[in-house]
Design an enzyme around this catalytic site. Structure first.
Site, PDB file in Angstrom:
ATOM      1  N   ASP A 512      22.415  24.145   3.592  1.00 23.31           N
ATOM      2  CA  ASP A 512      22.988  24.278   2.473  1.00 23.31           C
ATOM      3  C   ASP A 512      23.372  25.974   2.297  1.00 23.31           C
ATOM      4  O   ASP A 512      24.043  26.331   1.280  1.00 23.31           O
ATOM      5  CB  ASP A 512      21.914  24.041   1.364  1.00 23.31           C
ATOM      6  CG  ASP A 512      21.720  22.536   1.018  1.00 23.31           C
ATOM      7  OD1 ASP A 512      22.768  21.979   1.316  1.00 23.31           O
ATOM      8  OD2 ASP A 512      20.578  22.142   0.737  1.00 23.31           O
TER       9      ASP A 512
HETATM   10  C1  GLC Z   1      16.732  21.264   2.121  1.00 22.51           C
HETATM   11  C2  GLC Z   1      17.534  20.200   1.490  1.00 22.51           C
HETATM   12  C3  GLC Z   1      18.389  19.161   2.496  1.00 22.51           C
HETATM   13  C4  GLC Z   1      19.244  20.244   3.228  1.00 22.51           C
HETATM   14  C5  GLC Z   1      18.037  21.310   3.713  1.00 22.51           C
HETATM   15  C6  GLC Z   1      18.787  22.562   4.705  1.00 22.51           C
HETATM   16  O1  GLC Z   1      15.718  20.510   2.677  1.00 22.51           O
HETATM   17  O2  GLC Z   1      16.938  19.093   0.649  1.00 22.51           O
HETATM   18  O3  GLC Z   1      19.408  18.590   1.892  1.00 22.51           O
HETATM   19  O4  GLC Z   1      19.693  19.613   4.389  1.00 22.51           O
HETATM   20  O5  GLC Z   1      17.625  22.058   2.738  1.00 22.51           O
HETATM   21  O6  GLC Z   1      19.517  23.421   3.916  1.00 22.51           O
END
Ligand code: GLC
Length: 821
Positions: A512
């Site tokens: 993210d």
């Molecule tokens: C959190 C989110 C997931 C994402 C991860 C890496 O665990 O829930 O959707 O892939 O962060 O950013």
């Protein structure tokens, strides 16, 4: 804290050598037989939690009975309160206070909130599967409360027991306590006080309390998301007479007091208050007079519905403690049945504690509540995040296959007609065909790619190949078979390739924090897409869809070429290209030189094989592996603009900023296992497995029986400290990689494959696997102490070459011997 040894001093003629021996810091132990984690020291570094209930009714409960309860959604159905991240920790909760009328002393059955001195107060908390049992010994009185949610019910049941272990007659009063929300909408309840302080209406009659919110409004069962509607919950007592009640929090606690010393508990007598507005609570006073050795039990019921109807029904259903005990056994057995679909005995007891109980249990809880309900997730992330929830089914396909089928249908109906996905599916507010498609800039590039892991896994587990032909609507418009949905998912990414012919990153690509821009490209998703095309081709072949198979092979060749031409950095794979041309994960960069995801997925997708696979795995070992897990990238981002990588917002070594992101650890394990390196796969497992830290719980600090989202890496001063327990993709991938890659017990359409990749120190293991309703007992022998490779399988007097037991030979309760090379 238990010190198993003290430093020793060696005296010699010239020097005094100080050798500090290892200090064991442990707060409890794994009771494998009962599938419980037993906390014997209540002073855990953080509250150690558990869950009760099902996908309809959930409860978070800590080792101090803190926590909250909710119906369907922790955000929109939260009817009891917890104050998150507060001081003192984990309050309020579901308390039983005890008052001794002889000397006016009082305490709580859970060590907190009263918190008697631990040298006088013995507290044991047994967290089990769907239940928590907390007991206390203090002042000659033994007490115990078992908390659980009876099967199919929307209420909790607390079985309360109190026993006089002293040699004199004791006159006690027990008080229940929960604190109620003014609105089931958690945010409103905690923030919009000018409104929610006027909405509660509490009433009490006999052994039932009614907690009403917005009682003048009609209830709208079809419109769960509407917060302004009349709602009720109840608390009831069965199996004991109640002497009084209080439903007004301020009257119960008293001004300037806390949960540690409520006025009513100190006084030993309820005031029979009924809250109208302000803050409601559920308090019953149950008087108990006990001769020496005598014990008394009763039941508290607390949940959804009005006191008059659902409350009265609950109290009638559990009018005796025996009935509650039967329901408790049923809950326990049902959970055990689910998680016992695989059982293993290896030379490593802590591996077995995880795989036989906690790992599958963790997968189920994560599957139930996605990322929405814990002490950290306070409901703010409501519903089922698409990518997370599709991955979550992989941890539960073997445990609850028919529920997984329904969940997959739900998630497939969260895909829109262009093949992308809506970011969050809310089961109670999802109307396929009527949802609006996300705006172009809102799509994530990886969301629907996870279907290629989850759907075939379900089909292999169950043999339900017809599932591919099931017609399922898209979220916005139209419908397609499951096979068609998969095709659209691939098309979605093929329609969005960037300058190097690799998939665009769009809003996010699992990570993210990478700001690739709409036209930036992701090498990680390129490997996912490659994997998807490979899997799609295999399904097409199985379904005899030759044209589709050819199409998939052609597309695969193109993607492979683009990867070969653009994604290799010299020693490892790049992570991504930003739309301004900047590269992530290159040795040329100062920060974020290497990322785990593309290396692991180059192997998982079978793109990187032999020399190339070895090359990337060596890079991971050298650059990213630490004693507590594999970092998601390194070095951390400090100077890079946060608009380029949001990870800069976080401190180095934490979360996506070069932290150990536990979601990805299973990928590291799988990649090593796929090249046959069982020693390394196992080392990665041990570094991340919660149970490895039971005797050094001070490092992780959180529950040694559950995974967590991330662990501070060596770039953080808190190296090893772990955060955000329970709800994480780490649950699924740890269980999946350990069972299907280390143990190598893999369902295939043609049968059950047993193809282990274990540490060379193991001489074998035993396991049993429930596979399509047949229990298969497996013994693996590793006579030459290899890591991988199966020589043959023996079934009775039959010898089979290779590692697959074909469907025709599978019989319930059969015994199989697998001999490794
Ligand atoms: C959190 C989110 C997931 C994402 C991860 C890496 O665990 O829930 O959707 O892939 O962060 O950013």
């Amino acid at each position: 804290m238990a010190f198993n040894s003290s430093p020793i001093f060696l005296f010699s003629a010239y020097v005094i050598i100080f050798i500090p021996l290892q200090i064991v810091m442990r707060f409890g132990f794994f009771d494998d037989e009962n599938k419980e984690y037993v906390i014997t020291n209540p002073e855990t570094p953080r509250s150690w939690t558990n869950y009760l209930g099902s996908t309809d009714f959930g409860s978070v409960i800590t080792n101090h009975a803190g926590g909250y309860s909710f119906f369907r959604s922790a955000a929109q159905g939260r009817f009891t309160r917890l104050r998150f991240n507060s001081i003192p920790m984990d309050q309020p909760g579901r308390y039983i206070y005890l008052h001794d009328h002889e000397n006016k002393d009082f305490w709580s059955n859970s060590w907190q909130p009263v918190g008697k001195p631990v040298d006088q107060f013995k507290s044991v908390c047994r967290h089990g599967t769907g239940y928590t049992k907390i007991s206390a010994e203090y002042s000659g009185i033994n007490s115990e409360v078992i908390y659980f949610v009876p099967e199919g019910k929307h209420y909790e049941c607390w079985i309360v027991k109190v026993k006089n272990d002293s040699d004199r007659f004791r006159k006690m009063s027990l008080f229940t306590y929960v604190e109620y929300a003014g609105n089931w909408n958690a945010q409103d309840d905690q923030v919009n006080l000018q409104y929610t302080q006027y909405t509660v209406k509490m009433t009490a009659k006999g052994n039932l309390i009614d907690h009403g919110t917005n009682v003048n409004l009609p209830s709208l069962p079809e419109n769960f998301e509407e917060k302004d509607q009349g709602r009720h919950t109840f608390m009831g007592v069965a199996g004991a007479l109640v002497k009084g009640f209080d439903t007004d929090r301020e009257a119960f606690i008293g001004p300037y007091r806390t949960y540690a010393n409520p006025l009513v508990v100190e006084r030993g007598e309820c005031g029979n208050t009924e809250a109208a507005g302000d803050n409601g609570c559920g308090v019953f006073q149950v008087p108990v007079a006990l001769q020496p050795g005598e014990e008394k039990e009763f039941v508290v019921l607390m949940g959804v519905g009005s006191a008059e109807k659902e409350g009265a029904e609950a109290v009638a259903t559990f009018d005796t403690v025996e009935k509650a005990k039967v329901a408790f056994e049923e809950v326990k057995n049902n959970w055990h049945r689910k998680i016992e679909s695989l059982w293993v005995k290896t030379p490593d007891a802590s591996f077995d504690s995880m795989i036989n109980t906690w790992s599958p249990y963790n997968c189920l809880i994560t599957y139930f509540w996605s990322r929405a309900a814990s002490l950290i997730y306070n409901g703010e992330r409501d519903g089922l995040g698409y990518r997370d929830s599709v991955q979550d089914v992989m941890g539960t396909a073997a445990l609850i296959p028919s529920e997984v089928r329904e969940r997959l249908i739900l998630m497939l109906s969260g895909q829109v007609a262009n093949g992308g996905a809506i970011p969050v599916v809310k089961p109670y507010a999802h109307f396929p065909g009527q949802m609006s498609a996300p705006k172009a800039e809102e799509y994530r590039s990886d969301d629907a790619m996870w279907l290629f892991n989850a759907v075939p896994l379900y089909v292999r587990e169950t043999g339900d190949v017809d599932f591919y032909q099931l017609d399922i609507p898209f979220a916005d418009q139209g419908s397609a078979t499951v096979f068609g949905h998969l095709r659209r998912a691939i098309e979605f990414n093929l329609d969005r390739l960037g300058a190097h012919g690799l998939p665009c990153g769009l809003l996010a690509d699992w990570n993210d924090c990478l700001e690739l821009g709409q036209k930036g490209e992701t090498v990680f998703v390129a490997f996912q897409l490659r994997y998807a095309l490979k899997v799609y081709g295999e399904i097409a072949q199985m379904l005899k869809q030759e044209a589709e198979q050819t199409w998939a092979a052609e597309q695969l060749a193109v993607i492979d070429k683009n990867i070969e031409d653009h994604a290799w950095d010299g020693e490892w794979f790049l992570r991504a290209f930003r739309d301004d041309g900047m590269k992530f994960g290159t040795n040329e960069a100062e920060e974020g030189k290497i990322f785990l995801n593309p290396q692991a997925w180059s192997v998982i997708s079978e793109y990187a094989q032999e020399t190339r696979a070895e090359q990337v795995l060596v890079a991971v070992r050298k650059q990213l592996a630490t004693d507590h897990g594999i970092m998601v990238c390194t070095p951390p981002f400090v100077k890079t603009d946060y608009r380029v990588v949001r990870a800069t917002l976080m401190n180095p070594g934490m979360k996506e900023n070069a932290g150990i992101f536990n979601h990805t650890q299973g990928w590291g394990i799988m990649a090593e296992a796929m090249v046959g390196n069982g020693d390394q796969a196992y080392e990665y497992f041990k570094a991340t497995s919660p149970a490895s830290y039971n005797d050094q719980a001070e490092i992780r600090q959180i529950e040694p029986y559950v995974v967590c989202q991330s662990t501070h890496s060596k770039h953080s001063p808190r190296f090893g400290a772990s955060r955000v327990p329970w709800l994480s993709g780490a649950a699924t991938w740890l269980y999946f990689s350990a069972t299907q890659h280390i143990l190598g017990v893999r369902p295939q359409l043609e049968g059950l494959e047993v193809n282990p990749c274990i540490p060379s120190s193991w001489d074998g293991f035993e396991c049993s696997r429930l596979f399509r309703d047949k229990k298969i007992n497996i013994k693996v022998q590793n006579p030459n102490r290899n890591c991988s490779g199966v020589s043959h399988i023996v079934i009775g007097d039959q010898r089979i070459e290779g590692s697959l037991i074909p469907n025709e030979l599978l019989v319930d309760q059969m015994e199989i011997l697998v001999v490794m090379k």
